[in-house]
Scaffold this active site. Structure first.
Site, PDB file in Angstrom:
ATOM      1  N   HIS A 293     -10.911  27.002  26.995  1.00 16.68           N
ATOM      2  CA  HIS A 293     -10.023  28.011  27.581  1.00 16.68           C
ATOM      3  C   HIS A 293      -9.676  29.123  26.576  1.00 16.68           C
ATOM      4  CE1 HIS A 293      -6.817  29.767  29.980  1.00 16.68           C
ATOM      5  NE2 HIS A 293      -6.038  29.683  28.923  1.00 16.68           N
TER       6      HIS A 293
ATOM      7  N   GLU B  23       6.945  35.763  36.815  1.00 15.66           N
ATOM      8  CA  GLU B  23       5.854  36.735  36.725  1.00 15.66           C
ATOM      9  C   GLU B  23       5.856  37.774  37.831  1.00 15.66           C
ATOM     10  OE1 GLU B  23       2.204  35.028  35.176  1.00 15.66           O
ATOM     11  OE2 GLU B  23       1.059  36.551  36.215  1.00 15.66           O
TER      12      GLU B  23
ATOM     13  N   GLU C  83      -4.962  32.331  21.737  1.00 13.34           N
ATOM     14  CA  GLU C  83      -3.679  32.654  22.378  1.00 13.34           C
ATOM     15  C   GLU C  83      -2.691  33.238  21.356  1.00 13.34           C
ATOM     16  OE1 GLU C  83      -3.421  32.453  25.626  1.00 13.34           O
ATOM     17  OE2 GLU C  83      -4.457  30.688  26.407  1.00 13.34           O
TER      18      GLU C  83
ATOM     19  N   ARG D 291      10.706  14.952  44.473  1.00 14.50           N
ATOM     20  CA  ARG D 291      11.117  16.367  44.587  1.00 14.50           C
ATOM     21  C   ARG D 291      11.604  16.951  43.272  1.00 14.50           C
ATOM     22  NH1 ARG D 291      13.248  14.651  49.639  1.00 14.50           N
ATOM     23  NH2 ARG D 291      11.734  15.178  51.254  1.00 14.50           N
TER      24      ARG D 291
ATOM     25  N   ARG E 223       5.684  39.388  32.571  1.00 13.07           N
ATOM     26  CA  ARG E 223       5.028  38.144  32.162  1.00 13.07           C
ATOM     27  C   ARG E 223       3.519  38.203  32.355  1.00 13.07           C
ATOM     28  NH1 ARG E 223       6.844  31.788  33.168  1.00 13.07           N
ATOM     29  NH2 ARG E 223       5.052  30.949  32.037  1.00 13.07           N
TER      30      ARG E 223
ATOM     31  N   LYS F  25       6.911  34.525  23.515  1.00 14.36           N
ATOM     32  CA  LYS F  25       6.769  34.024  24.882  1.00 14.36           C
ATOM     33  C   LYS F  25       8.137  33.739  25.495  1.00 14.36           C
ATOM     34  CE  LYS F  25       4.385  31.250  28.134  1.00 14.36           C
ATOM     35  NZ  LYS F  25       3.294  30.369  28.471  1.00 14.36           N
TER      36      LYS F  25
ATOM     37  N   LYS G   2       5.081  27.023  33.577  1.00 18.31           N
ATOM     38  CA  LYS G   2       3.952  27.043  34.515  1.00 18.31           C
ATOM     39  C   LYS G   2       3.260  25.690  34.436  1.00 18.31           C
ATOM     40  CE  LYS G   2       2.534  31.883  34.777  1.00 18.31           C
ATOM     41  NZ  LYS G   2       1.421  32.801  34.553  1.00 18.31           N
TER      42      LYS G   2
ATOM     43  N   ASN H  24      -1.306  37.357  30.346  1.00 17.20           N
ATOM     44  CA  ASN H  24      -2.645  37.060  30.860  1.00 17.20           C
ATOM     45  C   ASN H  24      -3.719  37.954  30.250  1.00 17.20           C
ATOM     46  OD1 ASN H  24      -1.826  35.014  32.685  1.00 17.20           O
ATOM     47  ND2 ASN H  24      -1.012  36.607  34.030  1.00 17.20           N
TER      48      ASN H  24
ATOM     49  N   HIS I 157      -7.356  36.950  30.299  1.00 17.25           N
ATOM     50  CA  HIS I 157      -7.505  35.786  31.176  1.00 17.25           C
ATOM     51  C   HIS I 157      -8.330  36.059  32.426  1.00 17.25           C
ATOM     52  CE1 HIS I 157      -4.570  34.089  28.493  1.00 17.25           C
ATOM     53  NE2 HIS I 157      -4.507  32.962  29.173  1.00 17.25           N
TER      54      HIS I 157
ATOM     55  N   HIS J 265     -11.047  33.464  32.716  1.00 18.55           N
ATOM     56  CA  HIS J 265     -11.112  32.495  33.814  1.00 18.55           C
ATOM     57  C   HIS J 265     -12.457  32.567  34.532  1.00 18.55           C
ATOM     58  CE1 HIS J 265      -6.464  31.908  34.282  1.00 18.55           C
ATOM     59  NE2 HIS J 265      -6.973  31.282  33.252  1.00 18.55           N
TER      60      HIS J 265
END
Ligand SMILES: NC(=O)c1ccc[n+]([C@@H]2O[C@H](COP(=O)([O-])OP(=O)(O)OC[C@H]3O[C@@H](n4cnc5c(N)ncnc54)[C@H](O)[C@@H]3O)[C@@H](O)[C@H]2O)c1
Length: 367
Positions: free
Chosen positions: A264, A235, A183, A119, A239, A225, A141, A243, A246, A250
């Protein structure tokens, strides 16, 4: 050596940026440990190049390591469960620490493994690619890909420390370095015109290997960032600007099967060019903005157009369908990161499908 603090209250942590950090890994990590041992997850490429140096740098902290295959395909259920079972087999306890030693693939997977192990155990990121140093290692993330799309399985789990050793970038292949630069450029393009200008001036020297410029680019990217994450950790708003590029990227990654055809960061660069072009078509910014972004990418020797992706691509409708799998879809509405100019991005869910479709048809036709 620079330290950027990610201000998240009880979960705040430092991102340490500089040369020679691997040699000090033990000194940086030991204060976090209950007992002097760590479990390291890396990939085979990074392991072969740098694991001995990490072991030496850890000093009195003993380590056990698991090296997963290199590449995006590792970021799925199979290698994820292998990593989790390995950590349990190594008897990693709640108070122990997992170290993610690699690029974004390892950082995302190992971070997610740490998030669910017993956990939740703490973890440290030692990012080894430019992309991971400026982006994926910061902000918490974590996750893996599903056959339904990228990063669809995951958790927010902040690291306890990030060690970004600029020296590690020396062994990074040029193509991976430039993908990471996608990036870096993104930060300037979305929110800091001054940084974009700095990159226009120094980008080529930085790519050629100038260590001081590399450290400065990483520091500025991380600072940006960190500030955004501190204001909007999960987000809910701002935030999402990270992206930029992206949604397109993606879809292109999915269309190319997450393969070496498109990395990527390359997808992010091409996607950013498309996002600026879309913004111009919607009358939101002058033609100068997409032109300048594209010129800089070309200057850097990066992929800019769909034509730069080898092999066939699906048609515009199929790409739009792939974009709809994006996590930024809210109430069935696609959200885009658009821009009013370099350094002035914002979130919009008001992109007419016909404008998007025409953009993609035109972009595909120059192949
Ligand atoms: N969590 C986030 O916020 C976030 C943000 C951006 C991207 N990502 C994820 O990051 C991933 C991409 O990361 P990446 O570009 O670092 O890919 P990667 O981890 O696959 O690394 C790229 C390649 O470089 C090799 N490599 C790594 N470090 C090296 C070094 N120092 N020297 C030589 N080779 C080295 C790796 O073995 C790999 O082959 C994607 O899965 C993306 O979704 C996550």
């Amino acid at each position: 050596m620079d330290r950027v603090r990610v201000e998240l209250g009880a979960r705040a942590y430092d991102v340490v940026i500089g040369a020679g950090l691997l040699a000090r890994a033990g000194a940086e990590i030991a204060p976090l440990l209950r007992r002097p041992r760590v479990a390291v997850i890396t990939d085979e490429t990074v392991g072969a190049l740098h694991l001995d140096a990490l072991r030496a740098g850890l000093g009195d902290v003993t380590m056990r390591a698991l090296a997963l295959p290199s590449g995006e395909a590792t970021k799925g259920w199979e290698q994820f469960s292998r990593a989790v079972e390995w950590l349990l087999g190594e008897q990693v306890e709640r108070a122990d620490l997992v170290v993610a030693f690699g690029g974004g693939v390892i950082g995302d997977l190992a971070g997610f493994a740490a998030a669910v192990l017993r956990r939740g155990v703490r973890f440290v990121q030692i990012p080894t690619t430019l992309l991971a140093q400026v982006d994926s290692s910061v902000g918490g993330k974590t996750g893996i890909n599903s056959r339904h799309g990228k990063n669809l399985i995951g958790a927010f789990h902040q690291p306890s420390l990030v060690l970004a050793d600029i020296d590690l970038l020396a062994t990074l292949p040029k193509r991976d370095f430039l993908a990471g630069y996608g990036e870096v450029m993104k930060y300037g393009a979305l929110g800091d015109a001054g940084f974009f200008e700095w990159l226009e001036k120094h980008g080529p020297a930085l790519a050629a290997g100038d260590a001081a410029l590399r450290a400065e680019a990483v520091r500025r990217s991380v600072a940006m960032k960190a500030a955004i994450v501190a204001r909007d950790e999960t987000e809910e708003g701002e935030r999402a600007l990270l992206n930029l590029g992206h949604t397109f990227g993606h879809a292109l990654e999915a269309a190319t099967g997450y393969s070496a055809r498109l990395l990527h960061g390359e997808g992010v660069a091409i996607g950013s060019a498309l996002a600026f072009e879309l913004s111009q078509r919607l009358g939101l910014c002058a033609q100068e903005a997409p032109s300048r972004l594209r010129a800089h990418l070309r200057d850097m020797g990066m992929k800019v157009d769909l034509a730069d992706i080898p092999g066939d691509l699906p048609d515009a409708d199929a790409l739009i369908a792939l974009m709809a799998q994006d996590k930024k879809v809210v109430d069935g509405r696609q959200r885009f990161i658009l821009a009013r100019g370099i350094g002035a991005a914002f979130v919009s869910d008001a992109v007419p499908r016909d404008v998007l479709r025409a953009l993609l048809i035109d972009a595909l036709s120059v192949r």
